[in-house]
Design a protein around this motif. Structure first.
Motif, PDB file in Angstrom:
ATOM      1  N   TYR A   1       6.132  13.607   4.898  1.00 20.10           N
ATOM      2  CA  TYR A   1       5.163  12.232   5.448  1.00 20.10           C
ATOM      3  C   TYR A   1       4.886  11.399   4.747  1.00 20.10           C
ATOM      4  O   TYR A   1       5.260  10.384   5.181  1.00 20.10           O
ATOM      5  CB  TYR A   1       3.648  12.987   5.030  1.00 20.10           C
ATOM      6  CG  TYR A   1       2.681  12.418   4.764  1.00 20.10           C
ATOM      7  CD1 TYR A   1       1.843  12.030   5.557  1.00 20.10           C
ATOM      8  CD2 TYR A   1       1.871  12.162   3.188  1.00 20.10           C
ATOM      9  CE1 TYR A   1       0.975  11.593   5.336  1.00 20.10           C
ATOM     10  CE2 TYR A   1       0.771  10.748   4.048  1.00 20.10           C
ATOM     11  CZ  TYR A   1       0.159  10.997   4.412  1.00 20.10           C
ATOM     12  OH  TYR A   1      -0.862  10.137   4.547  1.00 20.10           O
ATOM     13  N   HIS A   2       5.641  11.722   3.005  1.00 20.12           N
ATOM     14  CA  HIS A   2       5.452  10.354   2.705  1.00 20.12           C
ATOM     15  C   HIS A   2       7.135   9.651   2.760  1.00 20.12           C
ATOM     16  O   HIS A   2       6.478   8.562   2.769  1.00 20.12           O
ATOM     17  CB  HIS A   2       5.424  10.880   1.159  1.00 20.12           C
ATOM     18  CG  HIS A   2       4.581  10.953   0.454  1.00 20.12           C
ATOM     19  ND1 HIS A   2       3.260  10.535  -0.308  1.00 20.12           N
ATOM     20  CD2 HIS A   2       4.135  13.175  -0.141  1.00 20.12           C
ATOM     21  CE1 HIS A   2       3.025  11.111  -1.074  1.00 20.12           C
ATOM     22  NE2 HIS A   2       2.571  12.330  -1.005  1.00 20.12           N
TER      23      HIS A   2
ATOM     24  N   LYS B   1       0.893  -1.137  -0.091  1.00 18.16           N
ATOM     25  CA  LYS B   1       0.066   0.682  -0.356  1.00 18.16           C
ATOM     26  C   LYS B   1       0.888   1.252  -0.010  1.00 18.16           C
ATOM     27  O   LYS B   1       0.313   1.842  -1.102  1.00 18.16           O
ATOM     28  CB  LYS B   1      -0.974   0.110   1.138  1.00 18.16           C
ATOM     29  CG  LYS B   1      -1.512   1.166   1.234  1.00 18.16           C
ATOM     30  CD  LYS B   1      -3.032   0.962   2.519  1.00 18.16           C
ATOM     31  CE  LYS B   1      -3.549   2.067   2.429  1.00 18.16           C
ATOM     32  NZ  LYS B   1      -5.238   2.358   3.785  1.00 18.16           N
ATOM     33  N   ALA B   2       2.065   1.164   0.236  1.00 15.48           N
ATOM     34  CA  ALA B   2       2.324   2.307   0.812  1.00 15.48           C
ATOM     35  C   ALA B   2       3.873   2.535  -0.448  1.00 15.48           C
ATOM     36  O   ALA B   2       3.891   3.641  -1.638  1.00 15.48           O
ATOM     37  CB  ALA B   2       3.449   2.236   2.037  1.00 15.48           C
ATOM     38  N   LEU B   3       3.711   1.612  -1.295  1.00 18.49           N
ATOM     39  CA  LEU B   3       4.517   1.507  -2.532  1.00 18.49           C
ATOM     40  C   LEU B   3       3.264   1.731  -3.783  1.00 18.49           C
ATOM     41  O   LEU B   3       3.695   2.224  -4.949  1.00 18.49           O
ATOM     42  CB  LEU B   3       5.073   0.572  -3.177  1.00 18.49           C
ATOM     43  CG  LEU B   3       6.521   0.359  -2.180  1.00 18.49           C
ATOM     44  CD1 LEU B   3       7.631  -1.252  -2.305  1.00 18.49           C
ATOM     45  CD2 LEU B   3       7.202   1.086  -2.267  1.00 18.49           C
ATOM     46  N   GLY B   4       2.102   1.680  -3.076  1.00 18.19           N
ATOM     47  CA  GLY B   4       0.625   1.897  -4.171  1.00 18.19           C
ATOM     48  C   GLY B   4       1.083   3.373  -4.912  1.00 18.19           C
ATOM     49  O   GLY B   4       0.491   4.091  -5.958  1.00 18.19           O
ATOM     50  N   ASP B   5       1.616   4.288  -3.716  1.00 18.49           N
ATOM     51  CA  ASP B   5       1.425   5.797  -4.248  1.00 18.49           C
ATOM     52  C   ASP B   5       3.027   6.171  -5.229  1.00 18.49           C
ATOM     53  O   ASP B   5       4.091   5.704  -4.655  1.00 18.49           O
ATOM     54  CB  ASP B   5       1.095   6.365  -3.062  1.00 18.49           C
ATOM     55  CG  ASP B   5       1.376   7.811  -4.009  1.00 18.49           C
ATOM     56  OD1 ASP B   5       0.713   8.697  -3.422  1.00 18.49           O
ATOM     57  OD2 ASP B   5       3.146   8.905  -3.232  1.00 18.49           O
ATOM     58  N   SER B   6       2.633   6.863  -5.863  1.00 20.34           N
ATOM     59  CA  SER B   6       3.924   7.226  -7.094  1.00 20.34           C
ATOM     60  C   SER B   6       5.214   8.270  -6.860  1.00 20.34           C
ATOM     61  O   SER B   6       5.973   7.677  -6.755  1.00 20.34           O
ATOM     62  CB  SER B   6       3.164   8.267  -8.216  1.00 20.34           C
ATOM     63  OG  SER B   6       2.449   8.969  -8.342  1.00 20.34           O
ATOM     64  N   ILE B   7       4.802   8.921  -5.652  1.00 19.32           N
ATOM     65  CA  ILE B   7       5.346   9.446  -5.177  1.00 19.32           C
ATOM     66  C   ILE B   7       6.476   8.715  -3.737  1.00 19.32           C
ATOM     67  O   ILE B   7       7.113   8.684  -3.977  1.00 19.32           O
ATOM     68  CB  ILE B   7       5.108  11.069  -3.760  1.00 19.32           C
ATOM     69  CG1 ILE B   7       4.277  11.965  -4.633  1.00 19.32           C
ATOM     70  CG2 ILE B   7       5.926  12.174  -3.574  1.00 19.32           C
ATOM     71  CD1 ILE B   7       4.793  12.482  -5.792  1.00 19.32           C
TER      72      ILE B   7
END
Length: 93
Positions: free
Chosen positions: A46-47, A6-12
């Motif tokens: 935050y990221h 889930k954490a790696l599911g965000d492109s940033i």
């Protein structure tokens, strides 16, 4: 495992993790990461926090800056889950 994916599911976060994992010396200073994005420093922080909470990176404060390292054991675990052995073809029916 789901928390890591889930954490790696965000492109940033995926890009941040990739930058950290491929950094020379196996660590990256937050000061080197922020310039690559058109985002504020608090947003980058935050990221990075999400990546840290998912267990994908560790961090160490040195004076003013924070340095991040990829957790190689977690990277190996994730890549092992994604490795798929081909199924042998069957003859006949």
């Amino acid at each position: 495992m789901a928390k890591m994916f889930k954490a790696l599911g965000d492109s940033i976060r995926l890009r941040l993790f990739s930058m950290i994992a491929s950094a020379a010396g196996e660590e990256a200073c937050v000061c080197d990461l922020t310039g690559s994005f058109d985002l504020s420093a608090p947003t980058i922080s935050y990221h990075l926090k999400i990546l840290r909470e998912a267990g994908l990176v560790t961090s160490e404060r040195r004076g003013t800056w924070v340095y991040y390292r990829a957790r190689r054991d977690r990277l190996s675990l994730l890549s092992g889950l994604l490795a798929v052995e081909p199924v042998p073809e069957t003859c006949g029916v």
